[in-house]
Structures are given as C-alpha cells and as structure tokens.
Design a protein around this motif. Structure first.
Motif, PDB file in Angstrom:
ATOM      1  N   MET A 182       0.827  -1.209   0.000  1.00  0.00           N
ATOM      2  CA  MET A 182       0.000   0.000   0.000  1.00  0.00           C
ATOM      3  C   MET A 182       0.858   1.254   0.000  1.00  0.00           C
ATOM      4  O   MET A 182       0.547   2.241  -0.679  1.00  0.00           O
ATOM      5  CB  MET A 182      -0.940  -0.016   1.207  1.00  0.00           C
ATOM      6  N   LEU A 183       1.933   1.228   0.777  1.00  0.00           N
ATOM      7  CA  LEU A 183       2.833   2.388   0.768  1.00  0.00           C
ATOM      8  C   LEU A 183       3.468   2.570  -0.594  1.00  0.00           C
ATOM      9  O   LEU A 183       3.649   3.711  -1.071  1.00  0.00           O
ATOM     10  CB  LEU A 183       3.927   2.208   1.833  1.00  0.00           C
ATOM     11  N   ARG A 184       3.797   1.453  -1.234  1.00  0.00           N
ATOM     12  CA  ARG A 184       4.394   1.562  -2.577  1.00  0.00           C
ATOM     13  C   ARG A 184       3.368   2.088  -3.566  1.00  0.00           C
ATOM     14  O   ARG A 184       3.703   2.895  -4.439  1.00  0.00           O
ATOM     15  CB  ARG A 184       4.903   0.180  -2.999  1.00  0.00           C
ATOM     16  N   ALA A 185       2.110   1.652  -3.421  1.00  0.00           N
ATOM     17  CA  ALA A 185       1.079   2.116  -4.351  1.00  0.00           C
ATOM     18  C   ALA A 185       0.660   3.558  -4.069  1.00  0.00           C
ATOM     19  O   ALA A 185       0.310   4.312  -4.984  1.00  0.00           O
ATOM     20  CB  ALA A 185      -0.132   1.195  -4.276  1.00  0.00           C
ATOM     21  N   GLY A 186       0.672   3.931  -2.788  1.00  0.00           N
ATOM     22  CA  GLY A 186       0.352   5.310  -2.431  1.00  0.00           C
ATOM     23  C   GLY A 186      -1.079   5.674  -2.744  1.00  0.00           C
ATOM     24  O   GLY A 186      -2.035   5.031  -2.279  1.00  0.00           O
ATOM     25  N   GLU A 187      -1.279   6.684  -3.531  1.00  0.00           N
ATOM     26  CA  GLU A 187      -2.618   7.164  -3.849  1.00  0.00           C
ATOM     27  C   GLU A 187      -3.415   6.156  -4.656  1.00  0.00           C
ATOM     28  O   GLU A 187      -4.648   6.151  -4.612  1.00  0.00           O
ATOM     29  CB  GLU A 187      -2.519   8.491  -4.626  1.00  0.00           C
ATOM     30  N   GLN A 188      -2.715   5.304  -5.387  1.00  0.00           N
ATOM     31  CA  GLN A 188      -3.436   4.281  -6.145  1.00  0.00           C
ATOM     32  C   GLN A 188      -4.212   3.338  -5.229  1.00  0.00           C
ATOM     33  O   GLN A 188      -5.212   2.760  -5.630  1.00  0.00           O
ATOM     34  CB  GLN A 188      -2.460   3.472  -7.005  1.00  0.00           C
ATOM     35  N   ALA A 189      -3.708   3.176  -4.030  1.00  0.00           N
ATOM     36  CA  ALA A 189      -4.400   2.342  -3.055  1.00  0.00           C
ATOM     37  C   ALA A 189      -5.307   3.157  -2.154  1.00  0.00           C
ATOM     38  O   ALA A 189      -5.860   2.638  -1.189  1.00  0.00           O
ATOM     39  CB  ALA A 189      -3.386   1.586  -2.207  1.00  0.00           C
ATOM     40  N   GLY A 190      -5.466   4.410  -2.454  1.00  0.00           N
ATOM     41  CA  GLY A 190      -6.357   5.263  -1.677  1.00  0.00           C
ATOM     42  C   GLY A 190      -5.757   5.755  -0.377  1.00  0.00           C
ATOM     43  O   GLY A 190      -6.506   6.111   0.541  1.00  0.00           O
ATOM     44  N   LEU A 191      -4.444   5.792  -0.274  1.00  0.00           N
ATOM     45  CA  LEU A 191      -3.809   6.233   0.962  1.00  0.00           C
ATOM     46  C   LEU A 191      -3.601   7.731   0.952  1.00  0.00           C
ATOM     47  O   LEU A 191      -3.122   8.305  -0.037  1.00  0.00           O
ATOM     48  CB  LEU A 191      -2.457   5.549   1.164  1.00  0.00           C
ATOM     49  N   THR A 192      -3.966   8.363   2.029  1.00  0.00           N
ATOM     50  CA  THR A 192      -3.642   9.780   2.214  1.00  0.00           C
ATOM     51  C   THR A 192      -2.283   9.874   2.882  1.00  0.00           C
ATOM     52  O   THR A 192      -1.723   8.893   3.379  1.00  0.00           O
ATOM     53  CB  THR A 192      -4.696  10.463   3.082  1.00  0.00           C
ATOM     54  N   LEU A 193      -1.728  11.087   2.911  1.00  0.00           N
ATOM     55  CA  LEU A 193      -0.421  11.277   3.545  1.00  0.00           C
ATOM     56  C   LEU A 193      -0.492  10.950   5.029  1.00  0.00           C
ATOM     57  O   LEU A 193       0.440  10.393   5.611  1.00  0.00           O
ATOM     58  CB  LEU A 193       0.049  12.725   3.343  1.00  0.00           C
TER      59      LEU A 193
END
Length: 1420
Positions: A708-719
């Motif tokens: 998820m950290l590698r995908a970042g926004e692609q996985a819907g993660l906010t900062l």
C-alpha cells in the motif's frame, strides 16, 4: 456444541509414541471362507463416558475409539488428563468379519461392548473407570479368559433354507442387562438375537423379523420357493440402529426402498414405515431414483431423554440428510422432521449426529478428505447451504524445495523429521521399502530412537547414492542432481505410507463434552475450535458474516470496522495466494537470521511488482490495490487486526505470573486437566498451528502495508494514513512477525535429551543461585516422548501448571457440567501461547529452559530476541551467560554477566528471583548480583573470571557496602587458588573486616603449608597480624594429625626468623611432647629427639636468666577440659566438680637435656633390637631406661644416663659383671654365635686402650671393660666393687686378679667379709693374713694403707669382727686338715700382730711418759 465457534481445526494426536497393542484372539466358529467371501468396509467410531462433561468426574476428558478392519477390532481408551497404561487391545475374531458399528454402554459399574460379526454376536465386558485408579485403563487386565465366556457370545444359526448373508448390524443393552442385536440380512429380513443378562443362566433367542403385505404372505405360502424365485432386495435394510422408547426397544432400519422401518423388539412387529422420498423437495421418482455407492445410512443422537434420528439419503445424483424425532401420538409412533440438510455430491465416509449439530466426513473426487458440520435449526425445515468447513491438516507437499545455500541431505532430513510430520512407523516402513528390505526397524512395535532412525535413513540414502554413482567421477552438479534424485525418492516413499496412514475411516462427536474426533487409518485427531484470527484468515469470506462477528464483540463494536477488517483479511488471502512457496521460505530464512522484516518485505514487494516480469503475480497485486480502496478506514482496520494478534492485549506487564490463590476445589479440579501425554501433544500442536497461522497473517499484513505504501494514492492512501503506517503500524507489525516467528520456532524445535550428570550439575547451579523451583526441575525425568518439542517440554513442566492456574482463575470452568473441549481448550491454548509470548514481562519460559538444561536452544532463543525485544534483555543476558558456562565458554559468559547487571533494579527475574534482596539502592543490588554470579562461577572453577568480576564489583561498590569484605575474601581465595601469593596477601590485608581477614589469614597459612611454600609464608611481614599468625599456626598445629601435617616446624621457623628463640624452644618442646604421645614408632622417636635438640639449641641462645620455658598442658587433659557440651562446673553425673588449681610447671635447659638423653637412649635401644614395645610404649623413666640399656649392652649410655640423673651405677656394674660371667662361660664352651653378638655390644662401648700386640678375646674385652668402669667410676666407697664381687661370687665365679688387686686397695676388710659370706674361707684366711702383714708394715701399698703398725705412725686397726668370724668358721671345720692348718696360721699371725701391738703400745706409753716427764721437768 459449536454455537459460539465460528470454525474448527484438526489437531492430530502426538505421533511420538507408538501404541503398544495387546493381541487377543476370539474364536467365533466361523469358517475360513467366510471372511474371504464377504467384503465389509473399514469403519471406526468412538464413545465418550456419560460423566465426561463433569469437572470432578473420574471420566472427565476420557473416551474410547475403535477401528474395524475385516475380522480385527482395535479398541483404544484415551484420557486427556492422565496417561493410561495398557489402554489398547486388538481383538481378532477368528475367520469372521465384523459388521457395522460397535455399540458401547455403561451399565452397573461396567463398560459393555456389543459386537456383531457375520457368524456370531459378542458381549465384551470391562470394568468401569470409576472402579479403577486414574492411570489404569479399562483394558489393562483384559484377557481371553474374561472376554470369551460362553454366556457372552452366540454363534448365529440359519433361520431358513434360503441362503443369506449379513451386512449391517445394531445393538442395544437393556436396563436388565440383556444384549439385543439386530442384523440386516441380504434377504430383506432382520435377524433379532437376544442374550440373557450376564451371570444369569438363560436361553439365547433368535428371531427373523420380516415385513410383508397380505398378498406377499399368500404368495409365499402357496407357491414353492423354486417357482416364486429369490427374495427381493428392495426392502433390504442398509443401516440399522436400536434404541429404547418407553417400555420397549425399537429397531430403526433404513432400507433400499428408501423407507425407514421401526420394529418393536417386544412384539417383533413393524410399528412404523416412513417413505423418505416424501421428504425430498422435488419428489424424486422412486422408479428412477437409484441409490449411490455408499447407500443410505441411519445414525442416532441421544441427549437426556431426547432421541434424534439422522438419515443420510444417498442417491446417484444427490445427497441429503433428514433429521427426525420419533414421537408417540394417539398410541402410534410417527416421525417428526426437524430439518433437512442438503449435502454435496461427494462420497460420505461417516457422519455423526448430536442434538444441535450434524458432522460429516467426506471424500472428494480428487481423494481429498473434507469434514463439514451444520447447525440443526428448527426454524427452517430445509437448509440448502448450512455447511461450515473444518480446517483439516493440509496434505504434505509432493516436493521439497532445497534452497541454494543448503545441502539436499540437510534439507530433506529436517523436512522429514519435522516434529509431527511423519511418524516413526511411517519412516521405518519407507526405509524398508526404499532399501528393499523386509526387516523392520520398529522391532514388532517397540520404541526406536529418533537418532537411530536418522542414522539409518542417512546411511541408506548415502549407500544408494554411492551405488548409483558407481566408480565414475561425477562433477559437483551431477553429484548434486544424484543426491536430489535419491532423497526425493526416499521422501516419495514416506509420502506414500503417510497418505495410506491418514486415510479417514470414521468420525464421532459428543454433544455433552463437545469432543469431535476424526479417526484415520493410523492416526486419531480431534477437532478444536478456532480462535478469531484463525477463522478470519483461513475461512472463506462468505463464511465470515459481519453481523455474526459483530455479536462476538471480538473485532470491534461497529459494523463498518468489522467489514473493513474482513476486507483487509480478504486482501491478505489474495496476497498469500500470490506468494510462491520459495518466497515464503526465503522470508522465514531472513527472519531467522535477524534481518529487519520491514526491509525484507520491501525487497519481496519489489521482486513481485510488474517490473519483475511475473504478470500473474502482478495482476493479483493490482487486484489487491483495487480492493484496498474499498476499505473505509485502512489504518483502523490494521490497528484492530494487530490488537487481535497481540497476545498481551497491549499490556505486556499484564502477563506477569502473579501469585494466584485458588480455593481447594478449583485447584483440585484443574490440577490434572489436560496433563496427559496425549493432551500435551494436542496443546503443543494447537500452539504450533496458532503460531504458524498468525505468523503468516502478520507476514501478509506487513507485505500488504508495504504494498500500500508503494502504491500510495493508487491504493487510496492519504499522507496522514501513510505516515501512520510508516511510524506506527508497520513497526508494530514487524514486531508481531518476529514475535510469532519465535513462538513458531519454539513449537517446532526439538528438545535435547539430557544426561544425568548434566541434570545434577544444573541442579547444583540452581541451588547455588537459590532460584525457586518454578523452573520445573521436578519434571526433569519425564522425557518419555521422542523428539519432544520445547513447547511440549514446557507444558509438561511449569508451563502446563501455570496455564492451568490461569485457566482456573477465569470463568471458563464456572459451569458444571460443561463442554470442556469447546469451552476451555482454546482458551488454554491461548494461555500457553501467552506464556511463550516474548513481548511480555513474563520470564517463565527462559527460566524453565534453563532449568531443563536446554542450553543450545536457550542460546538460539536469546539470539532471536536480542536485536528487537525490549523486555527482559538483562535477564536473557544472564541466562545466556549461564548457557555459555555450561558450553565451556567462560569468557563469553563473563561478558554476558557484566552486561546483565544493568537490569538488576528493574527486571523481575533478576530482582525477585535471583537477587532476592531487600535493598533499595540499585548499587547495592548490583553487588548482591555480582556475588550470586561469583557463586555460580565457583561451580565451574573459574578463578580468573571470579577475580575479574569481584574486582569490578569492588570498584563500583559504595564504601559502606557490607558485601565488600565478602568480595575481598573472594579475590583473596581465588588468587590463592591460582598460586598468586602476593596478590592474595594484598587482598587479605585490604579486607576491612577483621573477622574475615583472620579467616583469610588462616586459609592463607594452611594453603601455603600444603603447597610447601614455607619460606614465602615466613617472609611475609604480617602487619598487625603477628599474634594472629602465631595463634592460627598454634591452633592448626595442635588440632591436626602430626602424621600428616607439621605446623610446629613452620612455627619454629617463624619464631627463629624473627629472633624469638625462647618461643621457638617452647614450640619444639611441645612438638616433642606430642610426638611422644601421638606418633609411636621409630620415626616418632627420631622426630622427638630432633625437636628436643632444636629446643636445647634455641634455649641455649637465650640469656641464661631467661633460659626456661613453661611446660605445655598435655593435649588429652586440654581436650578433656575443652570438650564441647561438657559443663565446666559439673561432671557427667551432675555433681559439682572439685576445683583443682593447676600449677604452672617451669622447665629449664638441664631438664630438657635429661628428656633428650632418655629419648636418645631409647633410639639406641631400637637400633640394637626390633622389639615393638620399645617404639610403641609410653615414655620411659630414667631407671627403666638404664635397665634396658644394660640389657642391651649399652653400658656407656647407661652410665651417662645414671650420671645425668644422679643415679647409682650399681645396676650397670651388676649387668656388666653378669655379661662377663656369661661370656667367659660361652667362651669356654666356644659358642661362636654368642661371641659374635658380644662383639656387637662391646663395640658400642668404650673399652679403653687395647694391647695390639696380643690377640684378645671377647671375654677379655668384656673383663677389660669392667675393669675400666671400676677404675673410672668407683667413688672410693667400694660399693661398685662390692656389687661386682657379690655378682661374681654369687655365680660361683672367682674374682679376677685385677679386681682383687683393686679391691684390696679400695676396701680389703669388705672383701674379707664377702669371702666369709660366700664360704671362701681359704681365700679369706690368706687375705686376712696379708692384710695383717700390711698393717704391720709389710706390703701396705697393696692395700692402700698409708701407715703401718709403728711407734711413730698413727694408729691402725684390723677387722677383728671379720677375723673372729673367720676363725670361728675355720674352727668349725677342724676335721679338714687344710682348714685346721689355716686356722693355726691365722692364729699365729694374729698372735704376732698382738705381740707387736703390745710392744708398740708399751713403747708408745714409755715414750709418752718420757715426754710428759720432760714437760713436767721443764715446768719445774
């Protein structure tokens, strides 16, 4: 049973110990062809005792399982609380296959087994567990005699002329003890047999039950059998069971015509016929409906008074379960349908029914084993998809992956002998077939050690490799391929036998206890409830209903969070399915070698991304990224999952083992709960399963977060979420990975078999450390199972007892009776895992491993925790040091001990169990810790390290620390042990405690004396310790045995070195005294003489006015006075002691010289002879010494002693005279031996000057010696001449001439008297006449007279009395002319003398008158 359980998991019984079978053969009367003609499928089942659900019951956690194979019945009784002895029997029903189920009943204090075969029925009776000891099985005393009584068996006789066979059976035991059997025949009838009660004589009845219509009966009666044909199989019963309802027993049979028939045993009539097709929803056409291969099956469930019948309808295109309850309505029985459960179209092996659940065992078309269970719900009569999966043991992989860094042999051996994977029997059989051998290693079922089996496997495979290679030279790659080929072949053999042994053949469940048991061909496993994480991670998503999970309150209290957690688990399952096995193994390998899980996860994700070229994995990862976006609050879902996985529940301090006080009843209930070897194996396997599952979950969660950290926004993660993952959740997940890896490692690592000497050494170490026995030392002897894992060992010891205490302290056992298996087993597993949990303040496991001598395993355990676990690091370091000590690495151990000191003040193990001090100061606690470690090091004899550690402790200790003297004492002791005398002296002087300093001084003196370093001992200055040194040496000298130790010489040297000669003399004198009392023999006398000489010389150096010493009190008197326990005021009878003032005795130099002379004389005596009395006797007096010297011929020494003690020499002269007489006699007789002996004692004396010109004899020398002594020692009193003369004359020996000459000079009158006394009248007469002549002036010089008879000389005298006696004696023998003549001559001589006397007297008178006249004239 499973209302609160979301899923179940198989737990295989421990495989470490083979069953010891008792073989019994039962004669049934069957023929050899019977078993060959009939094929009865294998079957298995079990029975749980009625009171097995009661906490205080004798039958708690106790059950029986059985297997049937052809004519063999295997019966095994298991207990999860106690190890049962003789718990397995194998019954062989000779030439008679066994039918159907085995019915088991409890009746009248007995356990009754009803068994039906194709040719007989049997009642087997065993004692009830309530009448046995806890560790005795009901099969312990089983034998042919008590199992084959004629009244308990019956051979089946034909009931008609029509041939038939038996294929199914059921049985029932009535309350009166009658055994009822119902056997289904191939003709459609049921054969009903009744055995009378045991012990009561009766007739065995046999009836045939057959249902037929009126037309069928008429047809049968009118038409001969040859015309009407054979019997119809439509109404043939396929499965039968019996049960009691009311006052009757009924037979329930499901027949091939899909009808359930109910027969009354009392009336032998069919009371109910129910068509099962009526309960099929789509009304299957009976003409088209064909029965499947398994056939219809009926089973029953009884709980209380409620009977449920479960009917399995097996058709070629469908399977269905119908659950009925027989009820009596309007005088007739009918079946009420409870529910209908549709089953998958698979092959049913067995099913088991309880009043709440239906359990089924299946085999799929791919030959996979499946177990399903369904809840029985009355709300809906039809359940189309009610099944829940049971997670069975996964089949073994057909291939073993060999990493590049390992050898095939090492990898395959670890895999094959992995705990719980293959049984020893399986490996042995595989080995035999691999090497084409028929000799089994198992030795007819006996134990074989794992080590021996490993060696045999290795040798066999290596031998095959060598045979395959032949004489060819192979390259490294070729040899590696050959290794892989042979090891893979052997593993394939193991796998084949393992698959055969794990074939499922039966299933049974018990609604009262919750026990569900899966029986395989060579294994037995139980089905335990899963915990929440196992359910989430292993069950399919459709089995995890959010609403149901929300009701448990285990995940969260809101539905959205539960759904997020489920979605997160679904993503992890998808990720897990995308991971190749090689990647998973590599991940574990990196964790084992302490790589950071976060770094490893990043590397794995990088390798799995599309850039790696693996498109399939890339698609799965893309799907995961899309699913993650559907999670509303990913951070909260991860946090909730981590909280579920944390065994400490976020409170590591909460896992501390506080003292829990239980009431006596609760303690008694739980004392043996799940403590048998079987239960320990089940618990250990469950912990292993839990750890492996949670490790995989934590690993997948870590990988998912990394992805998820590698995908970042692609996985819907906010900062914000990304930061939370990086800073909090991923590190927590990383720790969780490490922690579960450690628990997994503990559950799969095999414990070391410990030798007896290692156990004893470890016990001594623990006693020195004063560690309490929570280590489980009492369980050291119980290594009964081969290849025991560390968790199993822990459960057999303190881990099991502590987990039982925790379980008893909770509310799991508050209800009685209760379903122990489903209610309390999984909490017990969790509690055991909590005790193993490394992220905890609890330190029970490492302490236990230390107590069990698992040194290498403990080292590995500490290594796995050292770089990340913040709990108990110092305690682990301490135990690691102890491991190094036992592994002979003291330098490493010392480093660990010094590092561990930093946790003394804040870690429970070091503070409360090791140090056990009431000190508040951390510095003082550290000093106590150092002292404990020093005691431990002393057990291993490591003086260098002890000195180093003690010096470290001294350097950091406070000045007022009361342990500083102890530390200095340790430094002194071990310097002294190493021979560092100077350092030891310095440590002794530095010790501030006078008492300890004195103790050290005593030890210092003793050790240096033992090492013969006396010069060094004397040379030390002993500042302020001089008196103590003297007192110590004196004390040692007086207390030790003189034969082995000599401290007097040391004390003498000590005083001489310091110029204290008088003290030195006193020491030597005391030494000499003790030698005389305690050390008999020549050596003792020699030492005594030397001591007296040293004393004399030392005292001679002292000023004469101080030349004296005080005589020591004898040791015996001193010991009597100082005897411990004796009152100084009263004697043993209680009377008051009389006080005696002891006088001090002072001796001077002459006194010592006298004692020395006596000792010296005694030594000379010993040199002359070997009389033991001389050496062993007490000290001799001067008189005794002289007597012995005279007897030995040492006359010079005797004379010296006499003169020293101012004694008369009479004894010496008498002895010498006697020797002269004897010598003269032997010389006359020419006795050579006596003469030779004489020369010996003559040589020891000073015989004076010998005339060299004339050869002298020994006798001459002896007389010469006597002459010399008389001339030298006669004091003028003539006493010595007299004693010699008396001795000679008394022995009839004439006095020698030289003696006559000397005696006449000394005392002639005395000699005359002696002659007269010994009747030597002639010699006396001649001597008297010579003496008268001498008095008258003729030869006076020969008689020593200075004057003679003369007018001018002084007056002389004669021995008139003696002469008168002589004359009288001569006159008495007047008859002898000689004596008469002598009488006349003497008389005449005497007359002449008288005449001269008269003349001279007148002349003197005249002269006097003239002188007087002249004086008167002159006066006038």
């Amino acid at each position: 049973m499973a209302e609160n359980c979301m899923s179940f998991r198989e737990v295989v019984q421990k495989k470490g110990f083979p069953i010891r079978w008792k073989e019994i053969t039962v004669n049934t009367g069957g023929s050899g062809s019977t078993i060959q003609d009939l094929k009865v499928p294998e079957s298995a089942g079990g029975y749980v005792y009625r009171d097995g659900n009661r906490l205080q019951s004798y039958a708690r956690n106790r059950f029986i399982y059985w297997r049937v194979h052809k004519d063999t019945l295997e019966l095994v009784e298991l207990s999860l609380d106690n190890d049962l002895h003789g718990n397995a029997i194998r019954l062989h029903f000779q030439d008679s296959a066994i039918l159907g189920d085995i019915s088991i009943f409890e009746s009248r204090g007995e356990v009754v087994f009803l068994v039906a075969t194709v040719s007989s029925v049997h009642r087997l009776v065993f004692p009830h567990p309530s009448s046995l000891q806890h560790q005795m099985s009901i099969f312990t005393d089983a034998s042919v005699v008590n199992l084959c009584e004629p009244s308990d068996c019956h051979s089946i006789s034909p009931v008609s002329n029509v041939a038939y066979s038996l294929h199914a059976a059921g049985a029932w035991l009535t309350t009166e003890g009658e055994a009822l059997f119902a056997l289904a025949t191939s003709t459609g009838s049921i054969l009903f047999i009744k055995l009378p009660p045991k012990g009561i004589q009766g007739i065995v009845t046999q009836h045939e039950l057959k249902h037929a219509s009126m037309m069928q009966r008429l047809w049968t009666g009118l038409v001969p059998a040859m015309i009407r044909g054979g019997p119809s199989e439509a109404d043939m019963a396929e499965s039968v069971c019996l049960h009691s309802l009311g006052q009757d027993v009924f037979i329930f049979a499901i027949c091939r015509d899909h009808k359930l028939r109910m027969w009354s045993c009392k009336n032998q009539e069919c009371v109910l016929v129910s068509d099962m097709l009526d309960f099929i929803p789509d009304k299957l056409d009976p003409l088209k409906g064909t029965i499947g291969a398994r056939g219809h099956v009926i089973r029953k469930s009884v709980e209380g008074n409620m009977l449920h019948l479960g009917v399995f309808l097996n058709f070629s295109d469908r399977n269905q379960f119908c659950i009925f309850q027989p009820v009596l309505a309007d005088g007739r029985y009918q079946l009420n349908l409870i529910t209908t459960v549709f089953a998958p179209n698979e092959d049913l092996v067995e099913f088991s029914l309880t009043n709440t659940h239906l359990w089924s065992l299946w085999t799929t078309s791919e030959s996979e084993t499946v177990v399903r269970y369904a809840a029985l719900d009355n709300s809906d009569n039809f359940s189309y998809d009610p099944w829940n999966m049971v997670h069975l043991q996964q089949p073994e992989s057909p291939e073993v992956i060999v990493p590049l860094h390992r050898e095939p042999r090492e990898t395959y051996m670890d895999y094959i002998f992995y705990p719980g994977r293959f049984t020893a029997q399986t490996i042995s059989k595989a080995l035999n077939i691999y090497r084409r051998s028929l000799d089994s290693l198992m030795g007819h079922g006996l134990h074989i050690s794992s080590q021996v089996l490993r060696e045999e496997v290795t040798a066999a495979v290596e031998n095959e490799i060598q045979n395959s290679a032949g004489d060819y030279e192979l390259s490294e790659e070729e040899y590696s391929r050959l290794q892989l080929q042979q090891w893979s072949r052997f593993y394939s053999c193991c796998l084949q036998y393992h698959e055969v042994g794990t074939k499922p053949i039966g299933l049974f469940c018990d609604g009262r206890t919750g026990i569900s048991c899966l029986i395989r061909k060579h294994q037995v496993s139980l089905l335990r409830p899963c915990d929440i994480l196992e359910h989430l991670y292993m069950s399919p998503l459709d089995s995890c209903v959010p609403e149901t999970l929300l009701e448990t309150q285990l995940i969260a209290d809101d539905i959205q969070t539960v759904q997020d957690v489920l979605a997160l688990c679904d993503c992890m399952k998808l990720l897990n399915g995308s991971l190749p096995e090689e990647v998973c193994l590599a991940f574990e390998h990196e964790i084992f070698y302490l790589e950071n899980p976060e770094t490893v996860a990043q590397q794995m994700i990088t390798a799995l991304l599309p850039a790696s070229g693996n498109q399939i994995v890339a698609q799965d990862l893309g799907e995961i990224e899309m699913r993650v976006q559907n999670i509303a609050d990913i951070a909260r879902a991860v946090a909730n999952l981590l909280e579920l996985a944390d065994l400490a529940n976020g409170q590591p301090e909460g896992l501390m083992m506080d003292d829990i006080v239980l009431d006596a009843t609760r303690q008694l209930v739980c004392s043996r709960l799940w403590s048998s070897n079987t239960a320990v194996g089940l618990l250990s396997t469950s912990v292993q399963q839990t750890a492996e599952t949670r490790f995989c979950l934590a690993r997948d969660l870590l990988l998912l977060q990394t992805l998820m950290l590698r995908a970042g926004e692609q996985a819907g993660l906010t900062l914000e979420i990304a930061d939370q993952l990086k800073s909090d959740l991923i590190p927590r997940t990383s720790d969780m990975v490490r922690a579960y890896f450690v628990v997994k490692w503990l559950s799969t690592t095999v414990a070391t078999q410990v030798q007896t000497n290692t156990i004893e050494s470890n016990l001594r170490q623990l006693d020195v450390l004063d560690i309490s026995d929570a280590t489980g030392r009492t369980h050291l002897h119980r290594h009964s199972v081969q290849d025991q894992t560390l968790v199993e060992l822990f459960l057999e010891g303190s881990g099991g007892s502590q987990s039982r205490v925790l379980l008893a302290n909770n509310n799991f056992l508050d209800e009685d009776p209760c379903q122990l298996w489903t209610v309390a087993f999984q909490p017990m597993v969790t509690m055991v895992a909590q005790l193993l949990w490394p992220i905890s303040a609890n330190f029970l496991l490492p302490e236990f491993l230390m107590g069990q001598c698992q040194f290498s395993q403990l080292q590995e355990y500490v290594r796995l925790l050292q770089c990340w676990c913040p709990w108990n690091p110092s305690s682990r370091k301490f135990l690691l040091g102890q491991c190094y000590l036992n592994c002979n690495e003291p330098a490493k151990a010392l480093d660990c001990f010094q590092e561990a000191v930093h946790g003394v003040g804040n870690e429970d193990f070091l503070l409360n169990k090791l140090v056990q001090a009431d000190e508040i100061s951390v510095r003082k606690l550290e000093i106590v810790y150092y002292l404990k470690v020093i005691k431990l090091l002393e057990q291993f004899s490591l003086p260098d390290h002890i000195i180093s550690l003690a010096n470290t402790a001294i350097s950091v200790a406070d000045e007022d620390d009361q342990n500083i003297p102890t530390l200095w004492s340790k430094v002194f002791k071990h310097h002294l042990e190493l021979g560092h005398n100077d350092e030891a002296y310095s440590a002794m002087i530095s010790n501030p405690d006078p008492v300890r300093k004195k103790d050290c001084l005593r030890q210092f003196i003793v050790v240096l004396c033992e090492q013969k370093q006396l010069k060094a001992l004397v040379d030390f200055p002993y500042i302020d310790l001089h008196d103590e040194v003297v007192n110590i040496i004196e004390s040692r000298a007086r207390s030790v045995d003189l034969a082995t130790h000599n401290y007097y010489d040391l004390l003498y040297a000590f005083h001489i070195f310091r110029g204290n000669f008088r003290k030195a003399a006193s020491v030597m004198y005391e030494h000499g005294m003790r030698l005389g009392q305690e050390l008999p023999g020549v050596k003792g006398l020699q030492k005594k003489a030397k001591c007296y000489l040293a004393c004399i010389h030392s005292l001679g150096l002292v000023d004469p006015k101080y030349g004296w010493i005080v005589k020591p009190v004898p040791l015996s008197r001193r010991m009597d006075e100082e005897l411990p326990g004796v009152s100084p005021k009263r004697d043993l009878e209680g009377e008051e002691r009389e006080r005696v003032n002891q006088k001090m005795e002072v001796i001077e130099l002459p006194d010592i010289e006298k004692e020395y002379r006596l000792v010296h004389a005694r030594l000379k005596l010993l040199q002359k002879g070997d009389d033991p009395a001389l050496a062993a006797g007490p000290s001799l007096s001067a008189s005794e010494t002289v007597g012995l010297l005279v007897s030995a011929g040492l006359f010079d020494d005797a004379v010296n002693v006499c003169k020293l003690f101012k004694m008369s020499l009479t004894q010496v002269f008498e002895g010498l005279a006697l020797r002269c007489i004897n010598l003269s006699q032997h010389n006359y007789q020419k006795d050579v031996d006596f003469t030779t002996e004489t020369w010996g004692w003559l040589a020891a004396n000073d015989t004076g000057t010998v005339n060299s010109g004339k050869e002298t004899s020994a006798a001459d020398q002896a007389w010469k010696l006597l002459q010399t002594y008389l001339a030298k020692h006669e004091d003028g009193s003539s006493r010595y001449h007299r004693c010699v003369a008396i001795k000679l004359l008394g022995h009839g020996y004439n006095l020698p001439d030289w003696m006559l000459v000397s005696y006449k000079v000394v005392n002639a009158p005395e000699l005359i008297r002696l002659y007269i006394d010994y009747d030597l009248l002639e010699e006396a007469t001649y001597l008297a006449m010579d003496y008268i002549d001498a008095v008258m002036g003729k030869g006076k010089e020969y008689f020593g007279l200075k004057t003679s008879l003369n007018v001018t000389s002084p007056s002389v005298w004669l021995p008139y009395t003696s002469i008168d006696q002589l004359l009288h004696a001569l006159r008495e023998v007047h008859t002898d002319n000689t004596y008469l003549q002598l009488y006349q001559e003497l008389s005449e001589k005497l007359d002449i003398y008288h005449h001269n006397v008269e003349r001279i007297s007148r002349d003197r008178i005249d002269a006097a008158t003239r002188r007087a006249s002249m004086r008167l004239s002159s006066l006038h």
